[in-house]
Structure formats: C-alpha cells, structure tokens
Design an enzyme around this catalytic site. Structure first.
Site, PDB file in Angstrom:
ATOM      1  N   CYS A   2      29.167  32.575  50.613  1.00 41.37           N
ATOM      2  CA  CYS A   2      27.767  32.312  50.923  1.00 41.37           C
ATOM      3  C   CYS A   2      27.609  31.172  51.921  1.00 41.37           C
ATOM      4  CB  CYS A   2      27.021  31.939  49.654  1.00 41.37           C
ATOM      5  SG  CYS A   2      27.106  33.192  48.385  1.00 41.37           S
ATOM      6  N   ARG A  27      31.987  33.515  57.657  1.00 37.36           N
ATOM      7  CA  ARG A  27      32.362  33.143  56.290  1.00 37.36           C
ATOM      8  C   ARG A  27      32.489  34.362  55.389  1.00 37.36           C
ATOM      9  NH1 ARG A  27      30.690  27.478  54.937  1.00 37.36           N
ATOM     10  NH2 ARG A  27      30.457  28.131  52.790  1.00 37.36           N
ATOM     11  N   TRP A  74      27.400  36.274  49.598  1.00 35.49           N
ATOM     12  CA  TRP A  74      28.616  37.015  49.214  1.00 35.49           C
ATOM     13  C   TRP A  74      28.492  37.236  47.719  1.00 35.49           C
ATOM     14  CZ3 TRP A  74      33.011  36.314  46.115  1.00 35.49           C
ATOM     15  CH2 TRP A  74      34.107  37.124  46.422  1.00 35.49           C
ATOM     16  N   ASN A  98      24.505  28.187  47.185  1.00 31.74           N
ATOM     17  CA  ASN A  98      25.937  28.515  47.208  1.00 31.74           C
ATOM     18  C   ASN A  98      26.533  28.025  45.898  1.00 31.74           C
ATOM     19  OD1 ASN A  98      25.650  29.357  49.805  1.00 31.74           O
ATOM     20  ND2 ASN A  98      26.981  27.799  50.720  1.00 31.74           N
ATOM     21  N   GLY A  99      27.519  28.755  45.370  1.00 31.95           N
ATOM     22  CA  GLY A  99      28.171  28.318  44.133  1.00 31.95           C
ATOM     23  C   GLY A  99      27.735  29.177  42.963  1.00 31.95           C
ATOM     24  N   GLU A 473      53.200  36.990  53.576  1.00 31.76           N
ATOM     25  CA  GLU A 473      52.095  36.759  54.509  1.00 31.76           C
ATOM     26  C   GLU A 473      51.857  37.998  55.391  1.00 31.76           C
ATOM     27  OE1 GLU A 473      49.674  34.970  55.043  1.00 31.76           O
ATOM     28  OE2 GLU A 473      49.228  35.010  57.188  1.00 31.76           O
ATOM     29  N   LYS A 477      48.332  39.907  55.489  1.00 32.73           N
ATOM     30  CA  LYS A 477      47.568  40.100  56.731  1.00 32.73           C
ATOM     31  C   LYS A 477      47.205  41.568  56.897  1.00 32.73           C
ATOM     32  CE  LYS A 477      46.572  37.151  57.536  1.00 32.73           C
ATOM     33  NZ  LYS A 477      46.552  35.746  57.185  1.00 32.73           N
ATOM     34  N   GLU A 480      44.588  42.737  54.246  1.00 35.82           N
ATOM     35  CA  GLU A 480      43.268  42.117  54.449  1.00 35.82           C
ATOM     36  C   GLU A 480      42.440  42.830  55.502  1.00 35.82           C
ATOM     37  OE1 GLU A 480      44.361  37.934  55.371  1.00 35.82           O
ATOM     38  OE2 GLU A 480      42.734  37.460  53.992  1.00 35.82           O
ATOM     39  N   HIS A 496      65.432  45.663  42.440  1.00 35.26           N
ATOM     40  CA  HIS A 496      65.115  45.376  41.041  1.00 35.26           C
ATOM     41  C   HIS A 496      63.805  46.031  40.622  1.00 35.26           C
ATOM     42  CE1 HIS A 496      68.518  42.713  40.716  1.00 35.26           C
ATOM     43  NE2 HIS A 496      68.171  42.211  41.890  1.00 35.26           N
ATOM     44  N   LYS A 595      35.546  33.742  54.204  1.00 32.71           N
ATOM     45  CA  LYS A 595      36.401  32.787  54.899  1.00 32.71           C
ATOM     46  C   LYS A 595      36.636  31.554  54.059  1.00 32.71           C
ATOM     47  CE  LYS A 595      38.705  31.308  58.464  1.00 32.71           C
ATOM     48  NZ  LYS A 595      40.048  31.913  58.591  1.00 32.71           N
TER      49      LYS A 595
HETATM   50  O1  M6R Z   1      40.691  27.685  53.407  1.00 39.16           O
HETATM   51  P1  M6R Z   1      41.940  27.889  52.631  1.00 39.16           P
HETATM   52  O2  M6R Z   1      43.180  27.752  53.432  1.00 39.16           O
HETATM   53  O3  M6R Z   1      41.995  27.036  51.385  1.00 39.16           O
HETATM   54  O4  M6R Z   1      41.866  29.388  52.130  1.00 39.16           O
HETATM   55  C1  M6R Z   1      42.843  29.926  51.288  1.00 39.16           C
HETATM   56  C2  M6R Z   1      42.767  31.427  51.272  1.00 39.16           C
HETATM   57  O5  M6R Z   1      41.515  31.846  50.799  1.00 39.16           O
HETATM   58  C3  M6R Z   1      42.999  32.022  52.659  1.00 39.16           C
HETATM   59  O6  M6R Z   1      44.219  31.625  53.187  1.00 39.16           O
HETATM   60  C4  M6R Z   1      42.948  33.551  52.583  1.00 39.16           C
HETATM   61  O7  M6R Z   1      44.039  34.039  51.887  1.00 39.16           O
HETATM   62  C5  M6R Z   1      42.879  34.105  54.005  1.00 39.16           C
HETATM   63  N1  M6R Z   1      41.924  35.162  54.049  1.00 39.16           N
HETATM   64  C6  M6R Z   1      44.192  34.604  54.492  1.00 39.16           C
HETATM   65  O8  M6R Z   1      44.126  35.268  55.705  1.00 39.16           O
END
Ligand code: M6R
Length: 600
Positions: A2, A27, A74, A98-99, A473, A477, A480, A496, A595
């Site tokens: 949000c 965001r 969000w 927010n929150g 990672e 990526k 996502e 395994h 974000k």
């Molecule tokens: O802002 P931050 O680095 O604390 O965020 C952590 C994760 O939410 C962030 O890395 C998330 O996994 C990304 N979408 C990865 O691309």
C-alpha cells in the site's frame, strides 16, 4: 505494498495526488483512490485495478480541491474491489491507511453496536468510524484522532481528512513509515519520498508514534500522548530524473543495465566509509545476517565470503522466522540486516528484537532515510538509486558489492588474509563493472534462452558453493516475473529428491563457473541429462569449453571465482526478464507482489 499520498496547498491538489500515486505504482497495488475536501464536503473516488482506471474516472469530473489524500491498496483484508479500496470515508472523516489494525474485529463489533454501518471487509474502515465516534462525543478533530489512535493495535501509517476542517491534513505513524514534504506551494504527505508532490525541497520523517497536523503553510508535530514537539524539516533534493524508463520497455530492464555503474558506485562509496565503521571485527565471534527474499539470498552468498575470507562464523536467517526461533545471540556478535527498501516489516521486527537483546546492529539498505537505516546502530547504503521494478536486480548486486567489501575489510582487520591477497580481491571487485558490461553484451543469447522456456511448466536452477544461493535467486527471479514454476537447488542435493521432477525437456540452468567445484557440478548436470533434462550451462570459457555437444551453454566472462555470483546474477536476471517478456506479463508490477512489504 500500500502507498499513501496527501497534499494541502494553495493550488488544486488533484494533479499532485495522481502524480504521487503514479510514482508509487512500483510498490505493487490492486486498487487506487483519492478523497478531497471542499465546500460541499468530502468526495471519495476509488477504482479497483490499475491507477489508469481511477485517472479515467477523474477525467470525467471537474474535481478541484486544496486538501486531499490518496492511496494505492495491496489487499490484505478483503479482496481487491471498489468497496475495499481506500480512502475509507463516512460523512465526516476520510482515512488512507498502510499496515494492519490487529484488533479490528473487536473494534468493528463495538462500532456496529454504536450504530456505524460498514461498507467494506477491510480492517481500515474501523478508523474513520472510531474517529467519528469521538467527534460525536464532542471531541475536536485533533483530539478525536488522538483518542482513536489509543484504541488501535498493530502497525500503521494513516492520512486523515475531516469534513469540517478544509484547511487541515492529519497524519499519524506507528510502525509504518510516513514522510512529510514542503515546498513554497504547500505541504504534502507520502509513504515514501517518491509519493511526495513535485517541487518539494524539505522533508521530515515522522518518528514512531508521532502525529502531524498540516496546514497550507505550516505543520505541527505531536508525540504519542498528543503533546506538541518541535523538529525542523531537512533540505531535500528530489531524484525525479531517475524515474524515467529512458529507452527501456520496463524499469527492470533499465535497472539490469545500470549495474556496472551501481556496483562501481557502491564499491567506491563503501571503501570510503569502511575505515570509519565502528565495528571491531577482531572481537566478533559470530555474525548473524537477517533479511527476506532476494536480500536473504545476498546474505547467503555473504556467509561464504565472511567464513572463507575472514574466517568469522555466520548464521543466516529469514527475517520472518528469526525471532520465533528464540535465537541464541553471541555477546560479542554483530547482526547485519539487509533490505533494499529498508522498510520490510519482518526485517524491521527482527532488528528491533535484536536490539532489545543488546546486540550491535548494522544495516545495508538502498534507502538512506528508511526506518531500518535509522533504527540500526550503523548503516551502509547501496548506491543503486531508486529501484522501481518489483523484482530486485541492481539492489541485489549492490548489496553483494557491500558485503564483499565488508568481508575483505573484516579479513584485513582480523589478519585472516595477507595484505597482498586483500589487495588482489579489492582489485577483482574494482574490475567487476567492466565484466558486468561484457555480460550485458551477451543479452541476445540470454534472450534466446529466455524465450525458449516460455512454454515450460517447470524450470530448475542448480549451483554449488556461493552459487547455490544464486540458483535460489535465479529461480525466484523467474517465478516472480514470468509466473513459471521454478526452483533452485544445491546441485548435489538434486538426487536427494528433486531429481524426481526431471523429465524430458525440462530446463535446468547449471551455474558453473570454474570455481573448484566445477567437476562436481558437471557430474550433477550429467545426472539431469541422463533423465532427459535440458541442461543450459552458464559458465566461463573453461567450463563451457569441454561440454558434451548436446549441452546448450552461454560463455560468460571469466572472473575471480569468489565474485562469480555478481556476474552470474546478471545472466539470470536477463533470462528471467526475456522469459517474462515472451510470456507477456507485467514485468515491473507482477501480480500479487509488492515492492515494499510492510506487513508481517
Ligand atoms: O526491501 P527488501 O530487500 O527488504 O525486500 C525483501 C524482499 O521482499 C524482496 O527482496 C523480494 O523478494 C523481491 N521481490 C525480490 O525480487
């Protein structure tokens, strides 16, 4: 997640609200709305979906006002529809939030018994009604807000309008960030600086528990108990120029291509600051590194560096799990928190938990004024500039640049390596930007591979050593932004269990620099091929030079094995990007993602 905007000034604020909401689209959100106040009272307009829907609706109305709030939501409580979108307004009060209000069910019951009718499924809607309840009891707006705040449990940031106060905009913060901005035209409010109205040259972050009451020309701060406090705005130079996509289709693509600069700048900046860092590494017996998502994978890579180069033991935790395992922290320990946004709720909660146990804390953030930066004992800032794409790219490699520099610095201080070796490693880091550029030039190859997996149902990534976290990672990526199912594994772990998933044609990315573990990684590749898997090796000229003919490969520039994760990250980002592009997803704002994850 949000986002909040608010504005009060001498001109019509509707364009400012929309500009602020556009700037925080990055965001992640699923509905948007604004509320303004004028002689006719409160007007609230909201729409599910993209901001464009709201803009179209507003284009049909001649809405003008000097005071307003806006929000991108969000969804947490209640699905993304118009009723659940913010602002939540009744006849007298309008609120953006927010929150999470944790005790909203009890409050809702109470307010329903008091005669309030709820229109939404959200936790937020209790706030305007609660404030109205105290207004009805004869309290003045500021007092009613203050009393309502005493009844709220949870973490929140709110912006509030009162029908009877056209010339006031209120804000309060507990747990979620809020920043005020000021220009000669007036004042504004945002959940981050990007939400602030154009042209502001002063800002002030609300501290925990603070409230603000803004007029067109001034503001007053109140503490948790409603007592006035004095703090001045700080000078601020907006980074608006950084917010264009330039000639890129998506911000993510622009950000991938910025990495030679961002790694170079981060390395230089860190080298400059490290001699002043008030941490005595010779007295440390353990480091804890705590983070979420991609930042957590940076932490995992750093564990190899701290342990192998500086010989300091490191524990890594996912922030959302950390404090629930009652961790045993060493008295001579250091806890490092990594967060691009500096606002991730779980990482922040872990930081506070660690501080309460008396441990020294260091944060690595990309937003200098973020809550995590401000609340940790020391902070190092990645010089990545604003990262708009939800999928983290340049922030990740910049985090790695800091962590590599820090590990070498610690090794120096602890005399774990000879000065010649430390100089050699520093030279290798300094050479990374040109290797990143060379890797970026291979984009057409990554594009072909990315496009070729667009119809795959599964994809796997394997690696060993510090390239194991990179496999995680790479998979993150891809899932996502392309929504393809992807998993990363330590290459040796495949047999395994996960090898059961290998069937004819399933793409398996093998991260295979010539790093001393290459032979073992290539054996694991053979195991995949024997079961019909489609192996795509990402390696250097040595590793790619002797592969079986049927194995696809892309030859990356040779680099020091220690820092290979920084170079190989670029390859994985571009493969994910081109797979997503071929599939046609919204690369910068993938579905369901935010974000800045400001709820636990
Ligand atoms: O802002 P931050 O680095 O604390 O965020 C952590 C994760 O939410 C962030 O890395 C998330 O996994 C990304 N979408 C990865 O691309």
């Amino acid at each position: 997640m949000c986002g909040i905007v608010g504005s009060i000034n001498h001109n019509n604020i509707v364009p400012d609200l929309l500009a602020g909401l556009s700037n925080i689209e990055y965001r992640g959100y699923d509905s948007a709305g604004i509320a303004v106040i004028d002689n006719d009272g409160l007007t609230t307009i909201k729409r599910p979906g993209k901001l464009e829907q709201l803009k179209q609706e507003l284009a049909n109305q001649a809405l003008r006002s000097h005071t307003g709030i806006g929000h991108t939501r969000w969804a947490t409580h209640g699905c993304p529809n118009e009723a659940n979108a913010h602002p939540h307004s009744n006849d007298d009060v309008s609120v953006v939030h927010n929150g999470i209000i944790e005790n909203y069910l009890q409050l809702r019951q109470w307010l329903t018994a008091e005669g309030f009718r709820f229109q939404s499924d959200t936790d937020t809607e209790v706030i305007p009604h609660l404030i109205s309840l105290f207004l009805e009891q004869g309290q003045a707006p500021q007092q009613a807000l203050n009393t309502a705040l005493q009844h709220l449990e949870g973490a929140f940031a709110i912006g509030v309008l009162f029908r009877k106060e056209q010339d006031h905009l209120y804000a309060a913060r507990r747990g979620s960030p809020l920043v005020l901005g000021q220009s000669d035209q007036g004042l504004c409010l945002g959940s981050d600086t990007m939400a602030l109205a154009p042209g502001i040259d002063r800002i002030l972050y609300l501290d925990e528990g603070e409230q603000a009451c803004m007029t067109r020309d001034s503001f007053q701060l109140l503490d948790l108990n409603g007592r006035a406090i004095k703090r001045d705005m700080q000078a601020y130079t907006s980074q608006q120029d950084d917010q264009s996509k330039q000639n890129h289709k998506f911000y993510m693509h622009k950000e991938i291509h910025q990495q030679s600069d961002t790694v170079r700048n981060t390395f230089k900046h860190t080298q400059h600051l490290l001699p002043e860092l008030p941490v005595d590494f010779t007295r440390l017996d353990r480091i804890n590194i705590i983070a979420c998502g991609t930042s957590h994978y940076a932490a995992m890579v750093a564990k190899y560096w701290f342990e192998q180069i500086a010989r300091i033991p490191v524990d890594i935790d996912v922030a959302s799990e950390f404090r629930y395992r009652s961790p045993l922290l060493s008295r001579n320990g250091l806890s490092i928190f990594i967060s691009q946004s500096g606002e991730t709720a779980d990482t922040l909660a872990a930081l506070r938990y660690t501080k309460a146990l008396g441990q020294k804390t260091l944060s690595i953030v990309n937003v200098a004024q973020s809550t995590i930066a401000r609340e940790s004992d020391f902070s190092l800032q990645t010089q990545a500039g604003p990262e708009i794409g939800v999928a983290s790219t340049k922030a990740f490699t910049a985090q790695l640049a800091i962590l590599a520099s820090l590990a070498i610095h610690a090794a120096d201080r602890c005399k774990a390596i000879q000065i010649q070796e430390s100089n050699r490693l520093l030279m290798e880091i300094a050479a990374l930007p040109s290797l990143i550029d060379m890797t970026l030039e291979l984009e057409p190859h990554f594009q072909l591979i990315g496009e070729s997996i667009k119809d795959s149902h599964n994809a796997f990534f394997i690696g060993r050593g510090s390239n194991f976290p990179l496999a995680l990672e790479g998979a993150l990526k891809l899932k996502e932004i392309s929504y393809l199912h992807a998993e990363g594994f330590g290459a040796g772990e495949l047999k395994h269990g996960p090898i059961a998933l290998i069937e004819s044609g399933v793409p398996v990315f093998v991260i295979a620099p010539n790093d001393g573990l290459l032979e073992k990684t290539l054996s694991n590749m053979e195991e995949v091929m024997a079961r019909g898997g489609r192996c795509i090796v990402l390696g250097d000229h040595h590793s790619c030079g002797n592969l079986p003919l049927e194995v696809e490969s892309i030859t990356l520039p040779a680099c020091d094995k220690v820092f290979a994760p920084i170079i190989y990250a670029i390859a994985l980002q571009l493969i994910a990007y081109h797979a997503a592009l071929a599939i046609g997803t919204d690369v910068d704002q993938p579905r369901n993602l935010a974000k800045s994850v400001t709820v636990e």
